[in-house]
Motif scaffolding. Sequence first.
Motif, PDB file in Angstrom:
ATOM      1  N   GLU B 141       0.836  -1.207   0.000  1.00 53.86           N
ATOM      2  CA  GLU B 141       0.000   0.000   0.000  1.00 53.86           C
ATOM      3  C   GLU B 141       0.875   1.263   0.000  1.00 53.86           C
ATOM      4  OE1 GLU B 141      -0.511  -2.611   2.046  1.00 53.86           O
ATOM      5  OE2 GLU B 141      -2.315  -3.387   1.070  1.00 53.86           O
ATOM      6  N   ILE B 142       1.972   1.211   0.756  1.00 57.26           N
ATOM      7  CA  ILE B 142       2.875   2.371   0.806  1.00 57.26           C
ATOM      8  C   ILE B 142       3.450   2.657  -0.586  1.00 57.26           C
ATOM      9  CG2 ILE B 142       5.139   3.150   1.637  1.00 57.26           C
ATOM     10  CD1 ILE B 142       4.521   1.642   4.282  1.00 57.26           C
ATOM     11  N   ALA B 143       3.868   1.596  -1.275  1.00 62.33           N
ATOM     12  CA  ALA B 143       4.513   1.767  -2.596  1.00 62.33           C
ATOM     13  C   ALA B 143       3.577   2.438  -3.592  1.00 62.33           C
ATOM     14  CB  ALA B 143       4.973   0.409  -3.122  1.00 62.33           C
ATOM     15  N   GLY B 144       2.278   2.254  -3.413  1.00 64.35           N
ATOM     16  CA  GLY B 144       1.325   2.851  -4.346  1.00 64.35           C
ATOM     17  C   GLY B 144       0.617   4.074  -3.791  1.00 64.35           C
ATOM     18  N   ALA B 145       1.139   4.620  -2.692  1.00 63.18           N
ATOM     19  CA  ALA B 145       0.404   5.675  -1.987  1.00 63.18           C
ATOM     20  C   ALA B 145       0.447   7.033  -2.676  1.00 63.18           C
ATOM     21  CB  ALA B 145       0.935   5.808  -0.558  1.00 63.18           C
ATOM     22  N   ASP B 146       1.416   7.256  -3.560  1.00 63.00           N
ATOM     23  CA  ASP B 146       1.484   8.555  -4.243  1.00 63.00           C
ATOM     24  C   ASP B 146       2.190   8.357  -5.590  1.00 63.00           C
ATOM     25  OD1 ASP B 146       1.259  11.715  -3.323  1.00 63.00           O
ATOM     26  OD2 ASP B 146       2.775  11.356  -4.883  1.00 63.00           O
TER      27      ASP B 146
END
Lengths: 95, 299
Positions: B141-146
């Motif tokens: 989720e972090i990798a796709g957060a922005d």
Amino acid sequence: MTPKFKAQAGTFESSDIMVLIEPVSEEAGRQIDISSTVMLQFEDDIKNTINQVLDDLDIQNVHLIAKDKGALTPTIKARVEAAVKRSLGIQEGTM
Amino acid sequence: MARKKRRSMLYIPGNNPAMIQQAGVYGCDAVLLDLEDAVALNQKDAARILVRNMLQTVEFYDTEVCVRVNNMHTPFGLADLEEIVPLQPDNIRFPKTESVQDVKDFMKEVRRIEKEHGIKKPTMTIHVMIETAKGVANVYEIAGADPRIDAITIGGQDLTADMGIVKTPDGVGIDYARKRIVMAGKAHGLDVLDTVFADVNDEEGLREETEYIKKIGFAGKALINPRQVDGVHEVFNPTENEVRKAYRVYSEFIRNKNAGIGVFAIDGKMVDAPVVQRAITVLEYANIDLKEIEESVAS
């Protein structure tokens, strides 16, 4: 603005400059003492750079001691700014 | 445009003017000007001011410049952003990322500062560092957060400390984290970058670790000493045989593509899209211009 505290920034490492600030009384003016490993070649440049930063930060009354070990202009600017801000109590640092 | 190489990313302490002013000549693909762990607590202000001045003056040549700021949960993180974001270095590295909310909070401040400084088309990208067990658990989720995140990296020292284990030369304690971070990064099309190898005198150990992380999908490695640059590049650079083979694959691919053929064979082995993509990666690492190959096939 007038420095309130003794402060320093920088190191005695090569390519760095140690800047010490001592508060002086209002109307005392600027006293800048420089010693450098490249004094003969760059004393005026170092002094001009220091004065430029002091102008930018609106510091008229100060005793500044600089011991230079061949720092580049951006390093001189950074160390003077850090020392002044510490002496004003804007930022915390050593001393 | 050729993919940017990130084989070697050299950490440089943010309060060390001698090293910063030479950063462009170490031969690494990127430098990481560090305001976080490499700077003593009572020198954070001086390092921040020094890095800001250096970014405006020093010539870094082709070296990518990344600044690692302090975490937003410390008293220094926001002050770092206020000084560094207006200068738009190539990237900012955000340490100890544990959740999507961390990324959102960080990016909110980044965007606010950019807006205040009239930066309408920001060029700076974001690297997120995974350094805790919680971060590893949330990494996909972090990798796709922005959308501005273009690399993700593992911080091995902090991660082992967070897990309460000792970082061993075989890296067994962080192996699961490494692989999980690679998969999350690849799933979002990011570069995945490995942690440092702390023993600068152990060249063989560095080589073995680099060979391993290359095999499992990392694009490069963080370094702590310029002496480590060549060893890491040797591992990531393709061999002459690999380059020759890739050149042949790509030439045949262009020739067949021009003839309207999708899948073909070389020496009896099928060549399809993934094989071509691997060949392109090899050629890019060897600094071979794909357009020149295309033109030579056409002529």
